[in-house]
Design a protein around this motif. Structure first.
Motif, PDB file in Angstrom:
ATOM      1  N   ASN A 738      30.155  51.625  38.471  1.00 32.35           N
ATOM      2  CA  ASN A 738      28.582  52.384  37.767  1.00 32.35           C
ATOM      3  C   ASN A 738      28.190  50.957  37.684  1.00 32.35           C
ATOM      4  O   ASN A 738      26.479  51.191  36.828  1.00 32.35           O
ATOM      5  CB  ASN A 738      28.759  53.123  36.837  1.00 32.35           C
ATOM      6  N   SER A 739      28.157  49.907  37.582  1.00 33.13           N
ATOM      7  CA  SER A 739      27.557  48.565  37.904  1.00 33.13           C
ATOM      8  C   SER A 739      25.939  48.839  38.873  1.00 33.13           C
ATOM      9  O   SER A 739      27.236  48.344  40.136  1.00 33.13           O
ATOM     10  CB  SER A 739      28.286  47.395  37.490  1.00 33.13           C
ATOM     11  N   GLU A 740      25.008  48.099  38.614  1.00 35.99           N
ATOM     12  CA  GLU A 740      23.819  47.740  39.674  1.00 35.99           C
ATOM     13  C   GLU A 740      24.056  46.449  40.923  1.00 35.99           C
ATOM     14  O   GLU A 740      24.311  46.185  41.643  1.00 35.99           O
ATOM     15  CB  GLU A 740      23.341  47.567  39.329  1.00 35.99           C
ATOM     16  N   THR A 741      24.841  45.608  40.113  1.00 34.17           N
ATOM     17  CA  THR A 741      25.591  44.675  40.715  1.00 34.17           C
ATOM     18  C   THR A 741      26.519  44.151  40.910  1.00 34.17           C
ATOM     19  O   THR A 741      27.034  44.168  39.324  1.00 34.17           O
ATOM     20  CB  THR A 741      24.360  42.829  40.058  1.00 34.17           C
ATOM     21  N   VAL A 742      27.545  44.373  41.322  1.00 33.80           N
ATOM     22  CA  VAL A 742      29.088  43.514  41.629  1.00 33.80           C
ATOM     23  C   VAL A 742      29.506  42.015  41.249  1.00 33.80           C
ATOM     24  O   VAL A 742      29.721  41.750  42.584  1.00 33.80           O
ATOM     25  CB  VAL A 742      29.068  44.673  42.043  1.00 33.80           C
ATOM     26  N   SER A 743      29.707  41.226  40.647  1.00 34.01           N
ATOM     27  CA  SER A 743      29.975  39.832  40.700  1.00 34.01           C
ATOM     28  C   SER A 743      31.676  40.037  41.358  1.00 34.01           C
ATOM     29  O   SER A 743      32.364  40.907  41.483  1.00 34.01           O
ATOM     30  CB  SER A 743      30.282  39.379  39.226  1.00 34.01           C
ATOM     31  N   GLU A 744      31.565  38.778  42.532  1.00 31.94           N
ATOM     32  CA  GLU A 744      32.998  38.299  43.067  1.00 31.94           C
ATOM     33  C   GLU A 744      34.340  38.477  42.569  1.00 31.94           C
ATOM     34  O   GLU A 744      34.792  38.330  42.753  1.00 31.94           O
ATOM     35  CB  GLU A 744      32.747  36.784  43.534  1.00 31.94           C
ATOM     36  N   GLY A 745      34.027  37.327  41.312  1.00 33.21           N
ATOM     37  CA  GLY A 745      34.833  37.319  39.874  1.00 33.21           C
ATOM     38  C   GLY A 745      35.134  38.850  39.490  1.00 33.21           C
ATOM     39  O   GLY A 745      37.151  38.879  39.532  1.00 33.21           O
ATOM     40  N   SER A 746      34.444  39.688  38.847  1.00 28.46           N
ATOM     41  CA  SER A 746      34.991  40.522  38.186  1.00 28.46           C
ATOM     42  C   SER A 746      36.008  41.837  40.068  1.00 28.46           C
ATOM     43  O   SER A 746      37.139  42.472  39.025  1.00 28.46           O
ATOM     44  CB  SER A 746      34.105  42.239  38.270  1.00 28.46           C
ATOM     45  N   LEU A 747      35.283  41.668  40.855  1.00 29.58           N
ATOM     46  CA  LEU A 747      35.627  42.812  42.058  1.00 29.58           C
ATOM     47  C   LEU A 747      37.790  41.484  42.132  1.00 29.58           C
ATOM     48  O   LEU A 747      38.508  42.401  42.834  1.00 29.58           O
ATOM     49  CB  LEU A 747      35.149  42.210  43.304  1.00 29.58           C
ATOM     50  N   SER A 748      37.776  40.753  41.955  1.00 35.41           N
ATOM     51  CA  SER A 748      38.739  39.888  42.570  1.00 35.41           C
ATOM     52  C   SER A 748      39.930  40.078  41.144  1.00 35.41           C
ATOM     53  O   SER A 748      41.159  40.610  41.193  1.00 35.41           O
ATOM     54  CB  SER A 748      38.336  38.366  41.974  1.00 35.41           C
ATOM     55  N   SER A 749      39.270  40.419  40.105  1.00 31.88           N
ATOM     56  CA  SER A 749      40.158  40.183  39.246  1.00 31.88           C
ATOM     57  C   SER A 749      40.518  42.131  39.071  1.00 31.88           C
ATOM     58  O   SER A 749      41.946  41.717  38.793  1.00 31.88           O
ATOM     59  CB  SER A 749      38.901  39.981  38.105  1.00 31.88           C
ATOM     60  N   LEU A 750      39.696  42.727  39.425  1.00 25.47           N
ATOM     61  CA  LEU A 750      39.988  44.284  39.120  1.00 25.47           C
ATOM     62  C   LEU A 750      41.460  43.933  40.711  1.00 25.47           C
ATOM     63  O   LEU A 750      42.593  44.734  40.256  1.00 25.47           O
ATOM     64  CB  LEU A 750      39.177  44.892  39.950  1.00 25.47           C
ATOM     65  N   LEU A 751      40.911  43.614  42.007  1.00 23.95           N
ATOM     66  CA  LEU A 751      42.288  43.613  42.695  1.00 23.95           C
ATOM     67  C   LEU A 751      43.228  42.790  42.900  1.00 23.95           C
ATOM     68  O   LEU A 751      44.430  43.414  42.702  1.00 23.95           O
ATOM     69  CB  LEU A 751      41.402  43.088  44.383  1.00 23.95           C
ATOM     70  N   SER A 752      42.932  41.749  41.659  1.00 24.52           N
ATOM     71  CA  SER A 752      44.611  41.622  41.310  1.00 24.52           C
ATOM     72  C   SER A 752      45.548  42.586  40.569  1.00 24.52           C
ATOM     73  O   SER A 752      47.185  42.203  40.357  1.00 24.52           O
ATOM     74  CB  SER A 752      43.783  40.153  40.650  1.00 24.52           C
ATOM     75  N   LYS A 753      44.192  43.192  39.682  1.00 23.38           N
ATOM     76  CA  LYS A 753      45.232  44.130  38.609  1.00 23.38           C
ATOM     77  C   LYS A 753      46.420  44.937  39.529  1.00 23.38           C
ATOM     78  O   LYS A 753      46.803  44.786  39.288  1.00 23.38           O
ATOM     79  CB  LYS A 753      43.771  44.359  37.210  1.00 23.38           C
ATOM     80  N   ARG A 754      45.212  45.357  40.155  1.00 30.31           N
ATOM     81  CA  ARG A 754      45.692  46.870  40.960  1.00 30.31           C
ATOM     82  C   ARG A 754      46.926  46.586  42.249  1.00 30.31           C
ATOM     83  O   ARG A 754      47.780  46.941  42.190  1.00 30.31           O
ATOM     84  CB  ARG A 754      44.508  47.266  42.110  1.00 30.31           C
ATOM     85  N   ASP A 755      46.600  45.202  42.471  1.00 30.97           N
ATOM     86  CA  ASP A 755      47.905  45.036  43.378  1.00 30.97           C
ATOM     87  C   ASP A 755      49.056  44.462  42.511  1.00 30.97           C
ATOM     88  O   ASP A 755      50.627  44.694  42.681  1.00 30.97           O
ATOM     89  CB  ASP A 755      47.768  43.737  44.663  1.00 30.97           C
ATOM     90  N   THR A 756      48.636  44.106  41.291  1.00 36.09           N
ATOM     91  CA  THR A 756      50.292  43.456  40.491  1.00 36.09           C
ATOM     92  C   THR A 756      50.818  44.749  39.618  1.00 36.09           C
ATOM     93  O   THR A 756      51.891  44.871  39.970  1.00 36.09           O
ATOM     94  CB  THR A 756      49.152  42.911  39.291  1.00 36.09           C
ATOM     95  N   LEU A 757      49.671  45.936  39.455  1.00 33.39           N
ATOM     96  CA  LEU A 757      50.401  47.146  39.439  1.00 33.39           C
ATOM     97  C   LEU A 757      51.447  47.673  40.384  1.00 33.39           C
ATOM     98  O   LEU A 757      52.573  48.115  39.771  1.00 33.39           O
ATOM     99  CB  LEU A 757      48.979  48.305  38.329  1.00 33.39           C
ATOM    100  N   LEU A 758      50.689  47.664  41.432  1.00 33.22           N
ATOM    101  CA  LEU A 758      51.182  48.086  42.618  1.00 33.22           C
ATOM    102  C   LEU A 758      52.864  47.347  42.723  1.00 33.22           C
ATOM    103  O   LEU A 758      53.916  48.679  43.036  1.00 33.22           O
ATOM    104  CB  LEU A 758      50.446  48.158  43.968  1.00 33.22           C
ATOM    105  N   GLU A 759      52.752  46.454  43.032  1.00 36.04           N
ATOM    106  CA  GLU A 759      54.160  45.482  42.824  1.00 36.04           C
ATOM    107  C   GLU A 759      55.753  45.846  42.140  1.00 36.04           C
ATOM    108  O   GLU A 759      56.099  46.205  42.247  1.00 36.04           O
ATOM    109  CB  GLU A 759      54.181  44.026  42.716  1.00 36.04           C
ATOM    110  N   GLU A 760      54.657  46.783  40.770  1.00 40.52           N
ATOM    111  CA  GLU A 760      55.777  46.860  39.665  1.00 40.52           C
ATOM    112  C   GLU A 760      55.956  48.321  39.519  1.00 40.52           C
ATOM    113  O   GLU A 760      57.373  48.305  39.671  1.00 40.52           O
ATOM    114  CB  GLU A 760      55.230  46.424  38.383  1.00 40.52           C
TER     115      GLU A 760
END
Length: 1122
Positions: A738-760
């Motif tokens: 829902n954001s007009e602009t997406v920063s690389e940092g927020s995208l990387s943070s989300l991917l890191s959280k997702r991958d960590t959750l999937l690993e668990e």
């Protein structure tokens, strides 16, 4: 008609009179006929040949075939009926008209009758016949010699030939008032004749003879119209009899007064003569009523036509009520009692309503005592009638019996069970009964009226009722909902609050009563503002009129004013009580917060909000936490000005304090201390995150640390750690999308959280928690792992992000992970939801049952998150294994698959193979029952899947059926004789749905495959093949295949195919309307009723399968026929 002599026998004894009947040829002039008329002779002989069998049921001769009436000439143009001389207008035309001229026409006819009776009598009888739909003419000179039976037989012959017209049942606009006008005509005629022709022993005697005779004939239209006229005559006679009774009593009083003056004299003699004449007339009129009753009613009250039976019972109720001196006796009352068991709901309802009217009259009750003793049990039973309208009326009748204290309270036990019945109409009716009898005690005249506050007294009695349901809040809500409409005390907020605060020293509430009163207050508040407290069967959105909206706003205002000052007092008093606090806290959601400012009660608002915040941290139960979150969120959005700022600040403080507590609890666990504090605060965070996003980046890392370092944590702690991590990932994804602009940092943070959750989550797939088949221990964590995995895969499915800037967010699990996921799901499907385990926390049980697991797996296929090649057949192979809830989910998935891909034959065949492989594995067991059960499951699955291809779908999907059969045969012969049982278990159900030519080709194919095989070496192994072959051969031999072949050629079909009643399943994965595919699935469920799985309610709404406890499931009361 046991007591009606056969028409044929009567004709033979009166053959000299039969020639006096003449039929019209369609014109206005009667045909000139005499005793030698050939046409009349033919009609009479025809009637004698076709006379009804006296042994047959009333009015239902099996050999009578009624031909459709011929089309009559069109109605004359408007205005032609308004002729200048209305005396020339035929009586039947007056009745067919608008009814305005009936009174005038009757007066003119009576004048003609008094001048010349015979022509007028012929005219009236002609009208009577034409009202029944037949045109007949009786010669004036033969009127006295004409036999009634001859006329009736001739009329029956006309009905056989179809030469009649049904005016009463006609849909034509010009006949819409026919019934009312016919009844009005006879009523007016009786009134006009009451001072003359009524007692001449000719006019009405002859009319009654024809009416009674016609009411006993086979043609239904005759019986309908004749019964209508006969019943109305009795009703009209009653008005005359009542007038005569009044006149007789008046004359008797005058005679008694005159005799006191003088014994004899002309005045006394005149009064004596008048009294004798009046009494004689009353005896005559009573005898006329008895004649119609015995000749017409006694036979027609058991007619095969329910409309005739209903008219009889309705009329009898009117007769008894209006003329009790004759009809209020057991000789007549018994018919009302008997028809309480009628198979037609309309007749039962008519009998109940008639009895209601009788019991309303106090003077009737003593006479009804014997009748009540005989039929009271049946009256009570009708309160649970299969027809809702009958049940509601019967409950009203029971109220009448209670009012007169004719039935003991002990007999009402079954009625109170209906307080939780499905139809709301029945529940409301029982609620009114409970209120009148137990709460208001309107029927208890022996006790004095209530002393003191009426609301307090009524609430006290209501609490006595609710004590019976204290252990089950759901049942309590049902009872409150039923009584709420009638009990004003439930809306007396001040009285309820006063009782909860113990302001009246004379009233002492136990803890149980206080809990029930709190539930009552909360439920009543929700009802007062227009909210449903009991789920509706249709789930339709409620719409309110302007008046209802105003009433709701007034209730909201009254509630707010009553609660403002007392709300903090209630919260303080019950702050530590988990049974009461959730209901009390949530009440603020239904209040008008603007009134706090208008009434200068800002301080009470602030105090209330602080107390709600305290309750949030004082309790850890789901209900209390959700109520607190809902209340604080409502205050922060719906309040205004400074109060809104205050509420938002408190919400922020609550979040910060919760995160601090979580950090502290996490540190305690890492230090080796107790996990309880962490679990409670994780629950609080979970409930808070369900409604709003919370930044928990630091806590997310701590959660990973705990999961890695402490693999022996309690399953519930692990579940809520994973749930909070998933919600954080979901809110982060929502923010990026829902954001007009997406920063690389927020995208990387989300991917890191997702991958960590999937690993668990994948860790628990590789080392799954122990799930026992007889216990739910470990099941909750396994269920959470499956549902969270499915939700994460759906959120990040590649189709959501393909060809976008966020394409790197797309994710799809590999096959090995998917197989482990399904293995864990299968383990939980084996655990029944009815399994009780005292060690398991049932607070979130509805989120961790096997239906939830199956929905999660099916959602992956329906949303195209993963390829359907592996998981779809696995899911479908469990179609009939786990009851109605799972079957409903699988059925919905099949519907979705067929909408997306018309060719599902490969999936079906693979599902059949996997079910068969499970059977082969179980066949290694020495337990024959296990082998038999698994083989039957294979057959049931094939029957359900094959049942999808029915009717037109069988023709449309013939290539798919043929493909399943051919590939199934190929699979069966891959490993003979091991796989041959696949033919009998699975292929046979599909092959039998093929047309005959295809079946013959299949037989040739399998026969060819066995040409060089010696089946005698292993007879038991080849037995399934023989069964398969012989079953298909038998189908062809019996020409069943030829019959089915007609379905393939649409040009040979004649008439409209009969529709089957389909019950729609709940759509799980789409919001579109019903499709042909889903209809065929539902049809297959009905056709394959022999399957064991179909013995359960496969079409029950899905929500029923998600109920968490047996108490909730017990509320699904299904109405069964008596």
């Amino acid at each position: 008609m046991d007591d009606v002599a056969p028409l044929a026998s009567e004709i033979t004894t009166r053959h000299s009179k039969r020639a006096r009947v003449h039929a019209l040829d369609g014109g206005d002039e009667p045909s000139k006929a005499n005793g030698n008329d050939r046409e009349n002779q033919e009609r009479s002989s025809d009637g004698s040949d076709r006379s009804p069998n006296p042994g047959e049921r009333e009015g239902s001769p099996d050999d009578f075939e009624e031909i459709r009436p011929k089309t009559k000439r069109p109605r004359p143009a408007e205005g032609t009926s308004d002729v200048p001389n209305r005396s020339e207008e035929r009586l039947i035309e007056v009745i067919k008209g608008n009814g305005k001229h009936i009174s005038q026409a009757v007066k003119q006819w009576v004048e003609r009758y008094e001048k010349n009776p015979k022509p007028a009598m012929v005219e009236l009888l002609m009208m009577l016949f034409e009202a029944c739909g037949a045109k007949y003419y009786i010669r004036e000179e033969y009127l006295d010699e004409t036999d009634v039976d001859d006329v009736v037989v001739a009329l029956v012959n006309l009905a056989r030939k179809g030469e009649i017209e049904d005016y009463q049942g006609s849909k034509k606009k010009e006949f819409k008032n026919f019934k009312e006008n016919l009844v009005s005509f006879w009523d007016t005629l009786v009134i006009e004749c009451q001072n003359g022709p009524l007692f001449d022993k000719d006019l009405f005697d002859k009319c009654m003879d024809y009416i009674i005779a016609l009411s006993c004939t086979p043609p239904r239209v005759y019986r309908l119209v004749a019964s209508l006229m006969g019943l109305q005559l009795v009703t009209s006679f009653i008005s005359v009899a009542k007038r005569l009774a009044v006149q007789r009593d008046t004359t008797q009083r005058q005679l008694n007064a005159e005799r006191k003056k003088r014994v004899d004299g002309p005045r006394v003699e005149s009064l004596n003569n008048r009294l004798s004449a009046t009494h004689e007339q009353k005896l005559v009129i009573d005898e006329m009523m008895r004649k119609i009753f015995t000749g017409l009613f006694v036979h027609r009250y058991r007619d095969v036509d329910p409309n005739i039976r209903m008219s009889c019972i309705q009329s009898l109720g009117v007769w008894i009520l209006s003329y009790p001196t004759l009809f209020l006796q057991d000789l007549y009352l018994k018919y009302l009692g008997w028809t309480l068991n009628d198979k037609s709901a309309g007749v039962r309802k008519a009998a109940v309503l008639a009895l209601q009217n009788l019991y309303e009259v106090e003077d009737n009750v003593p006479t009804l005592s014997l009748f009540t003793e005989r039929f009271s049990n049946r009256m009570i039973e009708l309160a649970d009638d299969v027809d809702v309208s009958v049940a509601v009326c019967a409950i009203g009748l029971v109220k009448q019996l209670l009012r007169h204290q004719l039935i003991p309270d002990d007999d009402l036990g079954p009625l109170y069970d209906l307080l939780i019945d499905d139809p709301p109409e029945i529940r409301r009716a029982i609620g009114e009964l409970v209120y009148d009898h137990l709460i208001a005690q309107k029927f208890n005249s022996s006790q004095p009226g209530p002393k003191g506050n009426e609301s307090e007294i009524h609430l006290g009695r209501m609490l006595q009722i609710l004590r019976e349901f204290s252990t089950d809040p759901i049942l309590s809500i049902y009872v409150i909902d039923d009584v709420w409409e009638y009990m004003k005390a439930m809306k007396d907020w001040k009285c309820i609050i006063s009782m909860l605060l113990d302001e009246n020293p004379l009233i002492e509430l136990t803890d149980e009563d206080a809990t029930n009163l709190t539930r009552l207050l909360f439920a009543s508040v929700r009802k007062a503002v227009g909210e449903r407290i009991v789920p509706a069967s249709d789930n339709r959105k409620q719409y309110f009129s302007k008046a209802q909206k105003e009433a709701i706003e007034n209730n909201r205002r009254d509630l707010t004013i009553a609660m403002m000052k007392n709300y903090p007092l209630l919260l303080r008093k019950f702050m530590a009580d988990k049974a009461k606090i959730s209901s009390l806290v949530e009440i603020i959601v239904y209040m008008n917060l603007e009134l706090y400012s208008l009434k200068r009660q800002e301080q009470n608002f602030r105090t209330t909000l602080l107390l709600i915040k305290d309750a949030f941290f004082k309790h850890g139960e789901k209900d209390a936490l959700r109520s607190c979150v809902k209340a604080i969120k409502f205050c922060s959005t719906e309040s205004r000005g400074e109060l809104q700022d205050f509420a938002r600040n408190k919400l922020k403080e609550l979040e910060d304090e919760l995160l601090d507590k979580l950090k502290s609890a996490t540190k305690e666990v890492i230090d080796g201390e107790d996990e309880y504090s962490l679990l409670v605060n994780l629950k609080r965070l979970y409930e808070l995150q369900l409604s709003r996003p919370i930044s928990i980046d630091e806590l997310y890392g701590d959660s990973i640390t705990i999961l890695h370092s402490f693999r022996n944590l309690d399953d519930e702690v692990v579940s809520f750690l994973l749930l909070n991590m998933y919600l954080d990932v979901a809110w982060s994804l929502h923010s990026i999308i829902n954001s007009e602009t997406v920063s690389e940092g927020s995208l990387s943070s989300l991917l890191s959280k997702r991958d960590t959750l999937l690993e668990e989550l994948e860790y628990f797939l590789n080392a799954p928690p122990e799930v026992g088949e007889g216990s739910k221990s470990g099941n909750q964590l396994a269920c959470r792992v499956c549902t969270i995995l499915a939700d994460v895969w759906c959120l990040f499915r590649k189709t959501n992000f393909s060809s976008t800037k966020l394409e790197r967010l797309g994710y799809c699990p590999d096959v090995s992970i998917l197989q482990k996921f399904w293995t864990l799901c299968e383990k939980q499907l084996k655990i029944s939801d009815d399994t009780e385990d005292e060690d398991v926390n049932k607070e979130y049980i509805e989120e961790t049952n096997r239906d939830t697991v199956m929905i999660a797996a099916a959602k992956l296929i329906a949303s195209d998150t993963i390829p359907k090649d592996y998981l779809a057949p696995e899911i479908i192979s469990h179609f009939v294994m786990h009851g109605a809830g799972i079957a409903e989910i699988v059925k919905s998935l099949i519907t979705v698959l067929r909408k997306k891909d018309d060719n599902v034959s490969e999936i079906f065949l693979e599902a059949l193979k996997r079910a068969f492989l499970r059977h082969l594995e179980l066949s290694r067991s020495d337990d024959e029952s296990i082998k038999s059960e698994s083989f039957q499951e294979c057959k049931n699955l094939a029957a359900r899947l094959a049942g999808i291809f029915v009717g037109a779908a069988r023709n449309k999907h013939r290539p798919e059926i043929l493909k399943i059969v051919k590939e199934g045969i190929e699979y069966a012969f891959e490993d003979t004789p091991k796989h041959l049982s696949f033919l009998e278990a699975s292929v046979l159900h599909f092959a039998s749905r093929l047309p005959a030519p295809d079946i013959r080709d299949v037989l040739k194919d399998v026969q060819k495959r066995t040409e060089n095989v010696n089946a005698e070496e292993d007879p038991s192994g080849w037995r399934p093949y023989n069964t398969f072959y012989e079953s298909l051969l038998e189908k062809c031999a019996k020409n069943e295949g030829i019959q089915d072949e007609k379905e393939w050629t649409t040009t040979r079909q004649r008439g409209r195919p009969r529709k089957r009643q389909n019950i729609e399943g709940r759509r799980l994965f789409d919001e579109h309307g019903s499709s042909d595919e889903e209809d065929s699935i539902n049809t297959s469920d009905q056709e394959d009723a022999q399957v064991e799985g179909d013995e359960e309610d496969d079409n029950a709404p899905l929500i029923h399968s998600l109920k968490s406890t047996s108490k909730l499931r017990s509320l699904r009361v299904s109405r069964q026929e008596n």
